[in-house]
Design a protein around this motif. Sequence first.
Motif, PDB file in Angstrom:
ATOM      1  N   LYS A  62       0.830  -1.202   0.000  1.00 16.69           N
ATOM      2  CA  LYS A  62       0.000   0.000   0.000  1.00 16.69           C
ATOM      3  C   LYS A  62       0.869   1.258   0.000  1.00 16.69           C
ATOM      4  CE  LYS A  62      -4.218  -1.856   1.981  1.00 16.69           C
ATOM      5  NZ  LYS A  62      -5.197  -1.747   3.075  1.00 16.69           N
ATOM      6  N   VAL A  63       1.973   1.211   0.719  1.00 18.84           N
ATOM      7  CA  VAL A  63       2.910   2.339   0.724  1.00 18.84           C
ATOM      8  C   VAL A  63       3.462   2.550  -0.681  1.00 18.84           C
ATOM      9  CG1 VAL A  63       5.105   3.206   1.613  1.00 18.84           C
ATOM     10  CG2 VAL A  63       3.548   1.994   3.131  1.00 18.84           C
ATOM     11  N   TYR A  64       3.898   1.488  -1.298  1.00 15.52           N
ATOM     12  CA  TYR A  64       4.445   1.557  -2.653  1.00 15.52           C
ATOM     13  C   TYR A  64       3.405   2.119  -3.624  1.00 15.52           C
ATOM     14  CZ  TYR A  64       6.082   0.096  -7.234  1.00 15.52           C
ATOM     15  OH  TYR A  64       6.455   0.083  -8.546  1.00 15.52           O
ATOM     16  N   GLY A  65       2.186   1.607  -3.555  1.00 13.15           N
ATOM     17  CA  GLY A  65       1.125   2.082  -4.437  1.00 13.15           C
ATOM     18  C   GLY A  65       0.836   3.559  -4.239  1.00 13.15           C
ATOM     19  N   TYR A  66       0.801   3.995  -2.983  1.00 13.31           N
ATOM     20  CA  TYR A  66       0.548   5.403  -2.687  1.00 13.31           C
ATOM     21  C   TYR A  66       1.693   6.263  -3.223  1.00 13.31           C
ATOM     22  CZ  TYR A  66      -0.777   9.660  -0.320  1.00 13.31           C
ATOM     23  OH  TYR A  66      -1.146  10.957  -0.066  1.00 13.31           O
ATOM     24  N   ALA A  67       2.917   5.873  -2.930  1.00 15.22           N
ATOM     25  CA  ALA A  67       4.079   6.640  -3.380  1.00 15.22           C
ATOM     26  C   ALA A  67       4.137   6.715  -4.904  1.00 15.22           C
ATOM     27  CB  ALA A  67       5.362   6.034  -2.824  1.00 15.22           C
ATOM     28  N   ALA A  98       3.881  10.522  -6.137  1.00 16.17           N
ATOM     29  CA  ALA A  98       5.251  11.047  -6.106  1.00 16.17           C
ATOM     30  C   ALA A  98       5.443  12.268  -7.010  1.00 16.17           C
ATOM     31  CB  ALA A  98       6.244   9.957  -6.481  1.00 16.17           C
ATOM     32  N   TYR A  99       4.763  12.312  -8.127  1.00 14.38           N
ATOM     33  CA  TYR A  99       4.955  13.416  -9.077  1.00 14.38           C
ATOM     34  C   TYR A  99       3.724  14.295  -9.231  1.00 14.38           C
ATOM     35  CZ  TYR A  99       9.234  11.020 -10.151  1.00 14.38           C
ATOM     36  OH  TYR A  99      10.461  10.432 -10.054  1.00 14.38           O
ATOM     37  N   SER A 100       2.811  14.163  -8.299  1.00 17.10           N
ATOM     38  CA  SER A 100       1.642  15.038  -8.278  1.00 17.10           C
ATOM     39  C   SER A 100       1.276  15.291  -6.823  1.00 17.10           C
ATOM     40  CB  SER A 100       0.481  14.414  -9.053  1.00 17.10           C
ATOM     41  OG  SER A 100       0.084  13.192  -8.484  1.00 17.10           O
ATOM     42  N   ARG A 101       0.185  15.960  -6.591  1.00 20.16           N
ATOM     43  CA  ARG A 101      -0.179  16.352  -5.231  1.00 20.16           C
ATOM     44  C   ARG A 101      -1.519  15.743  -4.853  1.00 20.16           C
ATOM     45  NH1 ARG A 101       2.364  18.110  -1.457  1.00 20.16           N
ATOM     46  NH2 ARG A 101       3.618  19.255  -2.929  1.00 20.16           N
ATOM     47  N   TYR A 146      -2.052  19.483   2.593  1.00 22.18           N
ATOM     48  CA  TYR A 146      -1.479  20.806   2.325  1.00 22.18           C
ATOM     49  C   TYR A 146      -0.086  20.658   1.718  1.00 22.18           C
ATOM     50  CZ  TYR A 146       0.017  25.606   3.200  1.00 22.18           C
ATOM     51  OH  TYR A 146       0.471  26.885   3.055  1.00 22.18           O
ATOM     52  N   ASN A 147       0.282  21.607   0.871  1.00 18.90           N
ATOM     53  CA  ASN A 147       1.607  21.637   0.257  1.00 18.90           C
ATOM     54  C   ASN A 147       2.516  22.549   1.083  1.00 18.90           C
ATOM     55  OD1 ASN A 147       3.879  21.963  -1.285  1.00 18.90           O
ATOM     56  ND2 ASN A 147       2.808  22.533  -3.148  1.00 18.90           N
ATOM     57  N   TYR A 148       3.496  21.976   1.740  1.00 19.22           N
ATOM     58  CA  TYR A 148       4.405  22.727   2.601  1.00 19.22           C
ATOM     59  C   TYR A 148       5.674  23.186   1.879  1.00 19.22           C
ATOM     60  CZ  TYR A 148       1.461  21.009   6.371  1.00 19.22           C
ATOM     61  OH  TYR A 148       0.391  20.736   7.180  1.00 19.22           O
ATOM     62  N   ASP A 149       5.744  23.041   0.559  1.00 18.50           N
ATOM     63  CA  ASP A 149       6.948  23.412  -0.189  1.00 18.50           C
ATOM     64  C   ASP A 149       7.398  24.843   0.079  1.00 18.50           C
ATOM     65  OD1 ASP A 149       7.402  20.972  -1.415  1.00 18.50           O
ATOM     66  OD2 ASP A 149       6.303  21.490  -3.242  1.00 18.50           O
ATOM     67  N   ASP A 182       8.328  19.721   1.853  1.00 14.49           N
ATOM     68  CA  ASP A 182       7.182  18.823   1.907  1.00 14.49           C
ATOM     69  C   ASP A 182       7.573  17.353   2.075  1.00 14.49           C
ATOM     70  OD1 ASP A 182       4.273  19.016   1.751  1.00 14.49           O
ATOM     71  OD2 ASP A 182       4.458  17.753  -0.033  1.00 14.49           O
ATOM     72  N   CYS A 183       8.851  17.060   2.220  1.00 16.28           N
ATOM     73  CA  CYS A 183       9.322  15.666   2.231  1.00 16.28           C
ATOM     74  C   CYS A 183       8.712  14.829   3.356  1.00 16.28           C
ATOM     75  CB  CYS A 183      10.840  15.618   2.351  1.00 16.28           C
ATOM     76  SG  CYS A 183      11.681  16.333   0.941  1.00 16.28           S
ATOM     77  N   THR A 184       8.747  15.313   4.585  1.00 17.14           N
ATOM     78  CA  THR A 184       8.248  14.519   5.703  1.00 17.14           C
ATOM     79  C   THR A 184       6.736  14.392   5.645  1.00 17.14           C
ATOM     80  OG1 THR A 184      10.108  15.319   6.995  1.00 17.14           O
ATOM     81  CG2 THR A 184       8.398  14.153   8.190  1.00 17.14           C
ATOM     82  N   ASN A 185       6.053  15.414   5.134  1.00 22.71           N
ATOM     83  CA  ASN A 185       4.612  15.327   4.908  1.00 22.71           C
ATOM     84  C   ASN A 185       4.322  14.151   3.972  1.00 22.71           C
ATOM     85  OD1 ASN A 185       1.807  16.008   4.623  1.00 22.71           O
ATOM     86  ND2 ASN A 185       2.300  17.323   2.896  1.00 22.71           N
ATOM     87  N   PHE A 186       5.073  14.041   2.884  1.00 18.79           N
ATOM     88  CA  PHE A 186       4.864  12.954   1.929  1.00 18.79           C
ATOM     89  C   PHE A 186       5.209  11.597   2.556  1.00 18.79           C
ATOM     90  CE2 PHE A 186       6.227  10.216  -1.625  1.00 18.79           C
ATOM     91  CZ  PHE A 186       5.007  10.124  -2.268  1.00 18.79           C
ATOM     92  N   VAL A 187       6.287  11.544   3.321  1.00 15.83           N
ATOM     93  CA  VAL A 187       6.652  10.298   4.001  1.00 15.83           C
ATOM     94  C   VAL A 187       5.540   9.889   4.960  1.00 15.83           C
ATOM     95  CG1 VAL A 187       8.247   9.240   5.660  1.00 15.83           C
ATOM     96  CG2 VAL A 187       9.142  10.585   3.754  1.00 15.83           C
TER      97      VAL A 187
END
Length: 116
Positions: free
Chosen positions: A8-13, A17-20, A25-28, A33-38
């Motif tokens: 499920k992690v792999y599928g989500y990533a 990974a290349y969209s939002r 929220y976008n913390y860029d 935004d790295c830890t948010n995505f993790v």
Amino acid sequence: MSKYNRQKVYGYAKKWAYSRNPKYYNYDAIGGDCTNFVSQCIFAGCGQMNYNKGNAWYYINGNNKSPSWTGVEFLYNFLLSNKGAGPFGKGLYSISWGGAFLNQVAPKLSLLSNHF
């Protein structure tokens, strides 16, 4: 306790990974935004947040989330010390802080999920 679902992690990533994901929220513009995505990926694999006031890991919206959802050191500390609901980590070592978190930690991280 239920097993952390890496598929499920792999599928989500792979999907986000290349969209939002518009749910988050976008913390860029305010530090990254790295830890948010993790955290999003980890949540996809465990399906449970932790709202414990003393040691929490959750996201409700961009202004209502735990420090561990978006902060690398806070996430690391949460995973190592969590004894409640949600994910916890074993065997974390050799960490580089910052954007390399997912690449450095995820392959070495044995995550499990507590469901109470």
